[in-house]
Design an enzyme around this catalytic site. Structure first.
Site, PDB file in Angstrom:
ATOM      1  N   ARG A  98     -10.030   9.409  20.253  1.00  0.00           N
ATOM      2  CA  ARG A  98      -8.728   8.787  20.491  1.00  0.00           C
ATOM      3  C   ARG A  98      -8.988   7.603  21.495  1.00  0.00           C
ATOM      4  NH1 ARG A  98      -3.235   8.220  18.819  1.00  0.00           N
ATOM      5  NH2 ARG A  98      -1.742   7.928  20.807  1.00  0.00           N
ATOM      6  N   VAL A 106       4.632  18.746  23.511  1.00  0.00           N
ATOM      7  CA  VAL A 106       3.925  17.584  23.609  1.00  0.00           C
ATOM      8  C   VAL A 106       3.344  16.924  22.213  1.00  0.00           C
ATOM      9  CG1 VAL A 106       2.058  15.959  24.632  1.00  0.00           C
ATOM     10  CG2 VAL A 106       3.016  17.725  26.100  1.00  0.00           C
ATOM     11  N   ARG A 121     -17.174  18.414  22.026  1.00  0.00           N
ATOM     12  CA  ARG A 121     -16.563  16.983  22.314  1.00  0.00           C
ATOM     13  C   ARG A 121     -15.777  17.120  23.587  1.00  0.00           C
ATOM     14  NH1 ARG A 121     -12.254  15.187  18.737  1.00  0.00           N
ATOM     15  NH2 ARG A 121     -12.015  13.758  20.358  1.00  0.00           N
ATOM     16  N   LYS A 135     -13.715  14.207  31.262  1.00  0.00           N
ATOM     17  CA  LYS A 135     -13.650  13.195  30.019  1.00  0.00           C
ATOM     18  C   LYS A 135     -12.510  12.621  29.792  1.00  0.00           C
ATOM     19  CE  LYS A 135     -12.053  15.111  25.983  1.00  0.00           C
ATOM     20  NZ  LYS A 135     -10.969  14.190  25.339  1.00  0.00           N
ATOM     21  N   ASN A 136     -11.376  12.941  30.276  1.00  0.00           N
ATOM     22  CA  ASN A 136     -10.126  11.933  29.728  1.00  0.00           C
ATOM     23  C   ASN A 136      -9.738  11.036  31.098  1.00  0.00           C
ATOM     24  OD1 ASN A 136      -9.787  13.170  27.583  1.00  0.00           O
ATOM     25  ND2 ASN A 136      -8.272  14.630  28.019  1.00  0.00           N
ATOM     26  N   ASP A 150      -3.281  20.689  27.065  1.00  0.00           N
ATOM     27  CA  ASP A 150      -4.751  20.760  26.857  1.00  0.00           C
ATOM     28  C   ASP A 150      -5.281  22.047  27.566  1.00  0.00           C
ATOM     29  OD1 ASP A 150      -5.640  17.251  27.662  1.00  0.00           O
ATOM     30  OD2 ASP A 150      -4.697  18.319  25.770  1.00  0.00           O
ATOM     31  N   CYS A 210      -8.476  14.337  18.057  1.00  0.00           N
ATOM     32  CA  CYS A 210      -8.031  15.911  17.641  1.00  0.00           C
ATOM     33  C   CYS A 210      -6.802  15.626  16.723  1.00  0.00           C
ATOM     34  CB  CYS A 210      -7.661  16.654  18.978  1.00  0.00           C
ATOM     35  SG  CYS A 210      -9.052  17.049  19.686  1.00  0.00           S
ATOM     36  N   ARG A 228       0.159  10.921  16.162  1.00  0.00           N
ATOM     37  CA  ARG A 228      -0.273  10.426  17.410  1.00  0.00           C
ATOM     38  C   ARG A 228      -0.257   8.886  17.219  1.00  0.00           C
ATOM     39  NH1 ARG A 228      -5.689  13.483  19.648  1.00  0.00           N
ATOM     40  NH2 ARG A 228      -4.799  12.654  21.606  1.00  0.00           N
ATOM     41  N   VAL A 282       0.667   4.820  17.904  1.00  0.00           N
ATOM     42  CA  VAL A 282       0.276   4.052  18.984  1.00  0.00           C
ATOM     43  C   VAL A 282       1.433   2.979  19.239  1.00  0.00           C
ATOM     44  CG1 VAL A 282      -2.200   4.232  18.855  1.00  0.00           C
ATOM     45  CG2 VAL A 282      -0.651   2.349  17.332  1.00  0.00           C
ATOM     46  N   ASP A 283       2.631   3.218  18.991  1.00  0.00           N
ATOM     47  CA  ASP A 283       3.927   2.372  18.881  1.00  0.00           C
ATOM     48  C   ASP A 283       4.107   2.047  20.264  1.00  0.00           C
ATOM     49  OD1 ASP A 283       6.658   4.388  19.292  1.00  0.00           O
ATOM     50  OD2 ASP A 283       4.430   5.065  19.169  1.00  0.00           O
ATOM     51  N   LEU A 284       4.111   2.921  21.246  1.00  0.00           N
ATOM     52  CA  LEU A 284       4.099   2.509  22.780  1.00  0.00           C
ATOM     53  C   LEU A 284       3.155   1.534  23.337  1.00  0.00           C
ATOM     54  CD1 LEU A 284       5.265   5.936  24.008  1.00  0.00           C
ATOM     55  CD2 LEU A 284       6.824   3.864  23.671  1.00  0.00           C
TER      56      LEU A 284
HETATM   57  C1  EPZ Z   1      -4.162  12.101  26.226  1.00  0.00           C
HETATM   58  O1  EPZ Z   1      -4.013  11.731  24.732  1.00  0.00           O
HETATM   59  C2  EPZ Z   1      -5.375  13.160  26.216  1.00  0.00           C
HETATM   60  N1  EPZ Z   1      -6.646  12.207  25.585  1.00  0.00           N
HETATM   61  C3  EPZ Z   1      -5.244  14.299  25.414  1.00  0.00           C
HETATM   62  O2  EPZ Z   1      -6.232  15.164  25.626  1.00  0.00           O
HETATM   63  C4  EPZ Z   1      -3.951  15.029  25.935  1.00  0.00           C
HETATM   64  O3  EPZ Z   1      -3.601  15.928  25.360  1.00  0.00           O
HETATM   65  C5  EPZ Z   1      -2.759  13.840  26.097  1.00  0.00           C
HETATM   66  O4  EPZ Z   1      -3.172  12.663  26.855  1.00  0.00           O
HETATM   67  C6  EPZ Z   1      -1.360  14.507  26.721  1.00  0.00           C
HETATM   68  O5  EPZ Z   1      -1.946  15.069  28.029  1.00  0.00           O
HETATM   69  C7  EPZ Z   1      -7.395  11.012  26.277  1.00  0.00           C
HETATM   70  O6  EPZ Z   1      -6.823  11.083  27.597  1.00  0.00           O
HETATM   71  C8  EPZ Z   1      -8.405  10.655  25.489  1.00  0.00           C
HETATM   72  P1  EPZ Z   1      -0.116  10.805  24.772  1.00  0.00           P
HETATM   73  P2  EPZ Z   1      -3.151  10.489  24.341  1.00  0.00           P
HETATM   74  O7  EPZ Z   1      -0.064   9.301  24.402  1.00  0.00           O
HETATM   75  O8  EPZ Z   1      -3.134   9.579  25.168  1.00  0.00           O
HETATM   76  C9  EPZ Z   1       3.549  10.545  21.793  1.00  0.00           C
HETATM   77  C10 EPZ Z   1      -8.019  16.376  24.907  1.00  0.00           C
HETATM   78  O9  EPZ Z   1      -7.784  17.482  24.268  1.00  0.00           O
HETATM   79  N2  EPZ Z   1       3.331   9.073  21.708  1.00  0.00           N
HETATM   80  O10 EPZ Z   1       0.352  11.212  26.180  1.00  0.00           O
HETATM   81  O11 EPZ Z   1      -3.175  10.482  22.967  1.00  0.00           O
HETATM   82  C11 EPZ Z   1       2.481  11.373  20.947  1.00  0.00           C
HETATM   83  O12 EPZ Z   1       2.553  11.442  19.627  1.00  0.00           O
HETATM   84  C12 EPZ Z   1      -7.195  15.474  24.460  1.00  0.00           C
HETATM   85  O13 EPZ Z   1      -8.774  16.229  25.627  1.00  0.00           O
HETATM   86  C13 EPZ Z   1       3.795   8.155  20.955  1.00  0.00           C
HETATM   87  O14 EPZ Z   1       4.988   8.642  20.528  1.00  0.00           O
HETATM   88  O15 EPZ Z   1      -1.703  11.479  24.394  1.00  0.00           O
HETATM   89  C14 EPZ Z   1       2.690  12.702  21.690  1.00  0.00           C
HETATM   90  O16 EPZ Z   1       3.538  13.505  21.262  1.00  0.00           O
HETATM   91  C15 EPZ Z   1      -6.274  15.881  23.311  1.00  0.00           C
HETATM   92  N3  EPZ Z   1       3.816   6.974  21.038  1.00  0.00           N
HETATM   93  C16 EPZ Z   1       3.001  12.309  23.214  1.00  0.00           C
HETATM   94  O17 EPZ Z   1       3.362  10.917  23.188  1.00  0.00           O
HETATM   95  C17 EPZ Z   1       2.376   6.283  21.486  1.00  0.00           C
HETATM   96  O18 EPZ Z   1       2.233   5.190  21.193  1.00  0.00           O
HETATM   97  C18 EPZ Z   1       1.743  12.329  24.016  1.00  0.00           C
HETATM   98  O19 EPZ Z   1       0.614  11.584  23.739  1.00  0.00           O
HETATM   99  C19 EPZ Z   1       1.879   7.350  22.250  1.00  0.00           C
HETATM  100  C20 EPZ Z   1       2.046   8.451  22.445  1.00  0.00           C
END
Ligand code: EPZ
Length: 470
Positions: free
Chosen positions: A130, A373, A446, A60-61, A351, A154, A159, A161-163
């Site tokens: 997401r 995380v 999902r 999925k991801n 995950d 989820c 979560r 999106v600042d980065l």
């Molecule tokens: C991806 O989410 C996956 N989703 C998630 O899987 C997975 O848990 C996650 O990566 C970590 O491996 C998809 O790929 C669709 P992140 P993502 O950005 O991209 C912080 C599942 O169950 N962060 O790596 O949203 C954030 O708050 C899902 O399949 C910022 O601070 O994860 C978190 O603490 C759930 N600013 C950390 O980074 C940002 O702009 C990791 O988030 C973005 C993220």
């Protein structure tokens, strides 16, 4: 081949749609199970002993960002091994809402974005998942602007999106948040410009968004402290096949030379390592022996390490098949406690955290699970307690829970609140004595394609209660 724009988009678990895996028999819908229930429920009767083989679906991801990346390409992209899930169907709706043409047959999507005439995807669709937000990168890169609603997904903690936003700004975009939407446009009125950006945290989503954006920026981009997840590597492979120039995928630094145009290509989505890990944990918690394929064994090493330490036997049967055995020879309970801390890849995947916590409640000794995380990925704890699990928050270390061994879990009524937390309840329900009823199944659906059919095929007693058609 059905044309997508005329297809009914409502996700429905169609048993026989996976021509790729004809082996799995269609589930017999037991009409007696169609009692008055507002939402689908899963009914598990345990303890289960699993055996045999399970086929793993596409990731999925990986599929979600690859579908978003088709927006970078002219012509048609043929994406195979796409899992038929709510999330991938929703991503297809996001693309259609922009004017793309999407054709679907079983686990294959043909995407042509030549007809894209909007840079504002349907907000309702974006707010369901997401991954929908990741289209902001290709839209600004290819069309010079984008207006994208803040994403859903989820509820596992903050979560932001600042980065994603700051990364786009480093590529010459002006980005504003207005009325719950992120508005971005190229400052020079033409397109993005190569630059350098260091991520504060190796975010998977931000890495994917910025990789797609940089592929069409004018000049070279250097992204550092990026995510190294296999899904990021999958996306880089797709973009490279479309003509992009991406170096360093899988490491913590990406160097991307922008191209003015990319062309659609064919790609096969990699197997889902999280689904594979979940079934490995299903074998462990039910003290069973099953084989799993296709998997990419090197992507499973952190889990294999923990399961081996707990006493499971993991055998590599072929390049893409693993056998997991937790059968207890001596009749006694054989698995031992372990310490788990989640982290970015190659660390232990967040995950799989809820699923391994369910297992650890059945292992001898004191286990601890630290989630590093996401700050609120513990909704499954209160549900596992209903089965008689003994789990306590460790007040000394934030987001750490200690699991005490219990010899028996007892069936109960549970509620799934997110994909992986919900799946941990399914695993616990497989091991529990008696009947476990899980509502909130839509969350689990999902992330897992044909779940109850796959579990049934392994010998589990699983029924799906469907609401009576009104
Ligand atoms: C991806 O989410 C996956 N989703 C998630 O899987 C997975 O848990 C996650 O990566 C970590 O491996 C998809 O790929 C669709 P992140 P993502 O950005 O991209 C912080 C599942 O169950 N962060 O790596 O949203 C954030 O708050 C899902 O399949 C910022 O601070 O994860 C978190 O603490 C759930 N600013 C950390 O980074 C940002 O702009 C990791 O988030 C973005 C993220």
């Amino acid at each position: 081949m059905a044309s997508f724009s005329t297809l009914n988009l409502s996700p429905s678990p169609k048993p026989t749609h996976s021509l790729l895996k004809p082996l799995i028999p269609a589930p017999e819908i037991d009409t007696r199970t169609q009692i008055q229930t507002p939402y689908p429920k899963l009914i598990l009767t345990g303890p289960s002993q699993l055996s045999g083989h399970v086929s793993i679906s596409g990731s999925k991801n990986s599929a979600l960002p690859i579908l978003a990346a088709t927006l970078c390409c002219s012509g048609t992209s043929r994406i195979q091994n796409v899992p038929d899930l709510f999330d991938t169907r929703t991503m297809a709706s996001v693309l259609v809402s922009l004017g793309a043409k999407v054709e679907v047959l079983d686990n294959e999507m043909l995407v042509n974005t030549d007809g894209v005439g909007s840079v504002e995807p349907n907000a309702d669709e974006i707010q369901k998942i997401r991954g929908g937000f990741f289209v902001i990168g290709p839209l600004v890169a290819r069309f010079g602007e984008a207006v994208v609603a803040l994403p859903g997904g989820c509820n596992i903690g903050v979560r932001p999106v600042d980065l994603h936003i700051r990364g786009l700004q480093s590529l010459g975009a002006v980005v504003e948040l207005r009325d719950g939407k992120v508005q971005a446009y190229a400052a020079n009125g033409r397109g993005l410009v190569g630059g350098s950006f260091q991520l504060d945290y190796p975010s998977v989503g931000a890495t994917e968004t910025l990789m797609m954006a940089a592929c069409m920026a004018d000049g070279t981009t250097v992204l550092s402290n990026v995510a190294r997840e296999p899904e990021v590597v999958d996306l880089a492979r797709f973009l490279t096949n479309c003509g992009a120039c991406v170096d360093g995928a899988g490491s913590n630094k990406l160097v991307i030379k922008g191209k003015s145009q990319l062309r659609g290509c064919e790609c096969v989505v990699a197997p889902d390592r999280i689904e594979a890990g979940t079934f490995m944990l299903a074998a462990a918690i039910t003290r069973s022996c099953i084989s799993i394929s296709p998997v990419i064994p090197c992507q499973m090493s952190s889990l294999i390490h923990k399961l081996s330490a707990a006493g499971c036997k993991i055998k590599k049967c072929s390049h893409d098949t693993l056998e997991v055995s937790a059968v207890s020879g001596r009749g006694g309970d054989n698995l031992l406690s372990v310490v788990v801390k989640t982290g970015p890849y190659p660390g232990f995947p967040t995950d799989l955290q809820p699923q391994i916590m369910a297992l650890l409640t059945t292992c001898n000794g004191l286990s601890s699970v630290e989630e590093s995380v996401f700050d609120k990925r513990m909704s499954h704890v209160s549900e596992l307690l209903k089965l008689g699990a003994k789990i306590q928050e460790n007040s000394m270390i934030v987001l750490t829970h200690v699991c005490y061994h219990v010899s028996v879990l007892n069936g109960s009524s549970l509620v799934a609140n997110d994909i992986r937390g919900g799946m941990s309840l399914v695993l616990a329900g497989l091991a529990a004595e008696g009947t476990t009823e899980i509502s909130g199944v839509a969350h689990i659906d999902r992330g897992y394609e044909n779940l109850d059919m796959k579990l049934r095929f392994l010998g589990a007693d699983v029924k799906r209660l469907m609401p009576l058609a009104s």
